[in-house]
Design an enzyme around this catalytic site. Structure first.
Site, PDB file in Angstrom:
ATOM      1  N   THR A  87     -42.861 -49.098  22.823  1.00  0.00           N
ATOM      2  CA  THR A  87     -43.981 -49.620  23.616  1.00  0.00           C
ATOM      3  C   THR A  87     -45.224 -48.859  23.191  1.00  0.00           C
ATOM      4  OG1 THR A  87     -42.506 -50.013  25.489  1.00  0.00           O
ATOM      5  CG2 THR A  87     -44.866 -50.008  25.943  1.00  0.00           C
ATOM      6  N   LYS A 162     -45.561 -57.289  27.178  1.00  0.00           N
ATOM      7  CA  LYS A 162     -44.929 -56.126  27.836  1.00  0.00           C
ATOM      8  C   LYS A 162     -45.908 -55.450  28.811  1.00  0.00           C
ATOM      9  CE  LYS A 162     -42.395 -52.257  28.240  1.00  0.00           C
ATOM     10  NZ  LYS A 162     -41.078 -52.139  28.780  1.00  0.00           N
ATOM     11  N   LYS A 237     -47.611 -44.478  31.696  1.00  0.00           N
ATOM     12  CA  LYS A 237     -47.873 -44.747  30.271  1.00  0.00           C
ATOM     13  C   LYS A 237     -48.217 -46.234  30.071  1.00  0.00           C
ATOM     14  CE  LYS A 237     -45.659 -45.378  25.824  1.00  0.00           C
ATOM     15  NZ  LYS A 237     -44.464 -45.436  25.011  1.00  0.00           N
TER      16      LYS A 237
END
Ligand code: NAD
Length: 290
Positions: A87, A162, A237
């Site tokens: 990611t 995402k 994050k």
């Protein structure tokens, strides 16, 4: 198939093991000393990538991804495929995809959802960005490591999907937790609150599938003293990546911005580090309006 796998941490380790178990010849590399069932460990990322039909990376962030790209793209053969499952920020995803294209390497950004449990069980969901050619070549490996792969669009589209999903998740978790804390103060029983909301218009994945109140709804990290699950710092994050992308695309995301600030405070200034992201509920529970 000959597969190179770089980044054999919590997620990469079981993913690489599943590919080896399915009969592929997997050579891996990690900066740390690791041992992965069925996987030959190489001396460097370049050694793992050289001669591979497909290279997979599962790394912590965009900066590391860019460094690894510089190392592996020059040794990858033309027509081979690079699947990045990390990611990372959308800008890094675009940058490394361009670099791969210039070298004749097909690339897919394919971040995952499903966590460590999904990686071990081979039930991850992949959100993929890249050309049709690249996706078709990557798909058989997605089938081994996961249960679903969505081709979201061109390079960067996987990362975009995402972070948009996880921005909704972070915002919704906060809304669910603050509503429970308000319900407590209004004297409403938590089970009754769940029974109503989970079948009314306030329902959501965070309420129905991952309820932040212990003893209510399906078993979740709340029932295990908020041990992660999905750690608050990983949510932070992803929220930061959403805000970085929003800056870059000039998108107005006020709720995402507030959620980022709140998780930052929770992780960096309070006791959220190492807790599941649903531990926002005990945080709100202890507070008043001031
Ligand atoms: P991790 O920190 O356990 O693993 C990352 C690994 O990369 C480490 O073992 C590290 O030593 C290695 N590494 C760092 N620099 C390297 C380099 N230059 N060359 C080779 N190896 C290097 O992290 P993780 O939990 O496995 O997560 C990996 C990625 O997946 C992250 O981007 C994370 O956001 C994402 N992700 C994690 C989860 C989860 O639940 N853990 C869920 C979905 C997505």
């Amino acid at each position: 198939m000959k597969i190179g796998f770089i980044g054999l941490g919590n997620m990469g380790n079981p993913m690489a093991a599943n590919l080896a178990k399915a009969g592929h010849e997997v050579t891996g590399f990690d900066m740390a000393d690791v041992d992965v069932a069925g996987v030959t460990i190489a001396g460097s990322g370049a050694d793992a990538a050289e001669g591979a039909d497909i290279v997979i990376t599962m790394l912590p962030n965009g900066q590391i991804l860019r460094a690894v790209a510089n190392e592996i793209i020059p040794v990858m053969q033309s027509g081979s495929v690079w699947i990045d499952c990390s990611t990372v920020d959308v800008d890094s995803a675009h940058a490394v995809a361009d670099q791969a294209k210039d070298a004749g390497v097909l690339s897919v950004d394919a971040p995952v959802s499903g966590g460590i449990g999904g990686a071990a069980a081979g039930t991850l969901t992949f959100m993929a960005g890249g050309s049709d050619d690249a996706f078709v070549k990557a798909e058989p490996l997605f089938d081994i490591m996961g249960q679903k792969a969505v081709h979201c669009g061109e390079s960067g589209a996987g990362q975009a999907a995402k972070i948009c999903n996880n921005m909704i998740l972070g915002v919704t978790m906060i809304a669910t937790c603050e509503a429970f804390a308000l319900a407590d103060k209004l004297g409403l029983d938590r089970q009754k609150m769940f029974d109503v909301v989970s079948t009314s218009s306030g329902y959501s994945w965070t309420m129905n599938a991952y309820c932040p109140a212990p003893g209510v709804g399906p078993t979740s990290p709340a029932d295990n003293e908020y041990q992660p699950g999905f750690a608050a710092e990983l949510m932070l994050k992803d929220l930061r990546l959403s805000q970085q992308a929003a800056e870059s695309a000039d998108a107005d995301t006020p709720m995402g911005q507030v959620a980022t600030a709140l998780y930052q405070k929770f992780v960096e200034a309070e006791d959220g580090l190492g807790m599941d992201f649903s531990a926002m509920l005990p945080r709100f529970e202890k507070r008043g309006r001031g």
